[in-house]
Design a protein around this motif. Structure first.
Motif, PDB file in Angstrom:
ATOM      1  N   THR A  45      30.950  16.003  63.197  1.00 54.59           N
ATOM      2  CA  THR A  45      30.477  15.170  62.113  1.00 54.59           C
ATOM      3  C   THR A  45      28.964  15.107  62.187  1.00 54.59           C
ATOM      4  OG1 THR A  45      30.679  13.165  63.443  1.00 54.59           O
ATOM      5  CG2 THR A  45      32.554  13.729  62.032  1.00 54.59           C
ATOM      6  N   GLY A  46      28.357  14.845  61.058  1.00 52.60           N
ATOM      7  CA  GLY A  46      26.914  14.698  61.039  1.00 52.60           C
ATOM      8  C   GLY A  46      26.381  14.598  59.634  1.00 52.60           C
ATOM      9  N   GLU A  47      25.087  14.393  59.558  1.00 56.91           N
ATOM     10  CA  GLU A  47      24.403  14.326  58.276  1.00 56.91           C
ATOM     11  C   GLU A  47      23.936  15.721  57.892  1.00 56.91           C
ATOM     12  OE1 GLU A  47      20.498  12.304  56.140  1.00 56.91           O
ATOM     13  OE2 GLU A  47      20.972  11.801  58.215  1.00 56.91           O
ATOM     14  N   VAL A  48      24.187  16.093  56.652  1.00 54.70           N
ATOM     15  CA  VAL A  48      23.710  17.373  56.155  1.00 54.70           C
ATOM     16  C   VAL A  48      22.193  17.276  56.011  1.00 54.70           C
ATOM     17  CG1 VAL A  48      23.770  19.013  54.237  1.00 54.70           C
ATOM     18  CG2 VAL A  48      25.863  17.845  54.931  1.00 54.70           C
ATOM     19  N   THR A  49      21.486  18.104  56.757  1.00 57.64           N
ATOM     20  CA  THR A  49      20.025  18.122  56.685  1.00 57.64           C
ATOM     21  C   THR A  49      19.518  19.416  56.069  1.00 57.64           C
ATOM     22  OG1 THR A  49      19.975  18.793  59.012  1.00 57.64           O
ATOM     23  CG2 THR A  49      19.627  16.466  58.547  1.00 57.64           C
ATOM     24  N   GLY A  50      20.426  20.323  55.743  1.00 55.93           N
ATOM     25  CA  GLY A  50      20.048  21.552  55.067  1.00 55.93           C
ATOM     26  C   GLY A  50      21.259  22.397  54.748  1.00 55.93           C
TER      27      GLY A  50
END
Length: 86
Positions: A45-50
């Motif tokens: 899981t994570g934040e889309v940064t690109g």
């Protein structure tokens, strides 16, 4: 929560296009990798940064640091960060 399943026969360009339609920078996602024989599908899981050529960048990491390549993706689920889904 919305879920995108990448077709097994999708090439890198097709998977990239599908992901670009499904997520935006700043979205929080859960990623399940392509099916692997003899093991569970690992998820991250994570934040889309690109949405980069060749891979989906999560939390500012390169593929060597854990961001998935498009050819590894099976399921991408956008999650609401406020629900504690991360």
């Amino acid at each position: 929560m919305t879920e995108l399943t990448i077709p097994r026969d999708a090439n890198t360009d097709e998977a990239s296009a599908l992901v670009k339609e499904h997520v935006e920078v700043g979205d929080y996602v859960e990623v399940r990798e392509a099916d692997r024989t003899g093991g569970d599908d690992p998820s991250m899981t994570g934040e889309v940064t690109g949405v980069e050529p060749g891979y989906l960048e999560l939390d500012g990491k390169s593929p060597d640091e854990g961001s998935p390549r498009y050819d590894e993706l099976r399921i991408v689920t956008r999650v609401d960060a406020d629900t504690g889904g991360l």
